[in-house]
Design a protein around this motif. Structure first.
Motif, PDB file in Angstrom:
ATOM      1  N   LEU A  97       0.962  -1.392   0.101  1.00 51.56           N
ATOM      2  CA  LEU A  97       0.112  -0.005  -0.035  1.00 51.56           C
ATOM      3  C   LEU A  97       0.949   1.391   0.046  1.00 51.56           C
ATOM      4  O   LEU A  97       0.473   2.201  -0.762  1.00 51.56           O
ATOM      5  CB  LEU A  97      -1.017  -0.143   1.088  1.00 51.56           C
ATOM      6  N   ILE A  98       2.033   1.102   0.852  1.00 51.45           N
ATOM      7  CA  ILE A  98       2.823   2.371   0.713  1.00 51.45           C
ATOM      8  C   ILE A  98       3.439   2.530  -0.639  1.00 51.45           C
ATOM      9  O   ILE A  98       3.568   3.749  -0.949  1.00 51.45           O
ATOM     10  CB  ILE A  98       3.968   2.375   1.803  1.00 51.45           C
ATOM     11  N   ALA A 101       0.855   4.071  -2.998  1.00 49.81           N
ATOM     12  CA  ALA A 101       0.516   5.385  -2.634  1.00 49.81           C
ATOM     13  C   ALA A 101       1.744   6.268  -3.332  1.00 49.81           C
ATOM     14  O   ALA A 101       1.546   7.364  -3.743  1.00 49.81           O
ATOM     15  CB  ALA A 101       0.436   5.440  -1.293  1.00 49.81           C
ATOM     16  N   CYS A 102       2.832   5.956  -2.905  1.00 43.88           N
ATOM     17  CA  CYS A 102       3.961   6.638  -3.357  1.00 43.88           C
ATOM     18  C   CYS A 102       4.235   6.910  -4.776  1.00 43.88           C
ATOM     19  O   CYS A 102       4.256   7.750  -5.490  1.00 43.88           O
ATOM     20  CB  CYS A 102       5.311   6.193  -2.822  1.00 43.88           C
ATOM     21  N   VAL A 104       1.591   6.655  -6.928  1.00 43.24           N
ATOM     22  CA  VAL A 104       0.423   7.494  -7.517  1.00 43.24           C
ATOM     23  C   VAL A 104       0.996   8.967  -7.220  1.00 43.24           C
ATOM     24  O   VAL A 104       0.527   9.687  -8.058  1.00 43.24           O
ATOM     25  CB  VAL A 104      -0.851   6.631  -6.536  1.00 43.24           C
ATOM     26  N   ASN A 105       1.344   9.016  -5.947  1.00 44.78           N
ATOM     27  CA  ASN A 105       1.758  10.517  -5.623  1.00 44.78           C
ATOM     28  C   ASN A 105       2.845  11.014  -6.742  1.00 44.78           C
ATOM     29  O   ASN A 105       2.646  12.337  -7.052  1.00 44.78           O
ATOM     30  CB  ASN A 105       2.202  10.470  -4.169  1.00 44.78           C
ATOM     31  N   GLY A 110      -2.675  11.326  -8.243  1.00 50.09           N
ATOM     32  CA  GLY A 110      -3.114  11.518  -7.080  1.00 50.09           C
ATOM     33  C   GLY A 110      -3.555  13.201  -7.079  1.00 50.09           C
ATOM     34  O   GLY A 110      -4.622  13.523  -6.102  1.00 50.09           O
TER      35      GLY A 110
END
Length: 113
Positions: A97-98, A101-102, A104-105, A110
């Motif tokens: 998940l991390i 998320a990174c 996508v960011n 995002g």
């Protein structure tokens, strides 16, 4: 007070067998005594995820499970192995998940423009 202590002593050391009590052999089926897994490979793979405190603790539990099995404590090794598996899986899922998320960011997906 005297009658209570005598009734406790009478029930604890009664020569009559209790009808409601059963032998532990009859009520508990024999457990599987195969070698429990320590999940060491899973714990090592989880150490590459960015969830450092959880995966290192999972690795330690895996080593403790292996040591318990070597000492002959099969039940303790099984219990510690389950905890090592749980912590390793939590670390892998949290790490994935991390990383997502990174990614996508960093790609800009995002942010709303």
């Amino acid at each position: 007070m005297g009658s209570r202590s005598s009734s406790i002593a009478y029930t604890a050391f009664s020569p009559r067998p209790s009808i409601s009590r059963h032998s532990s052999i009859a009520t508990n089926p024999p457990m599987d005594r195969s070698k429990p897994k320590d999940y060491l490979i899973l714990a090592v793979i989880a150490c590459f995820c960015p969830v450092w405190p959880i995966n290192i603790v999972g690795f330690v539990y895996s080593i403790m499970s292996r040591n318990s099995l070597e000492q002959g404590n099969v039940d303790g090794a099984r219990r510690l192995g389950r905890v090592a598996k749980l912590l390793s899986v939590v670390s892998l899922v949290g790490g994935a998940l991390i990383i997502v998320a990174c990614a996508v960011n960093l790609t800009g997906l995002g942010s709303i423009q």
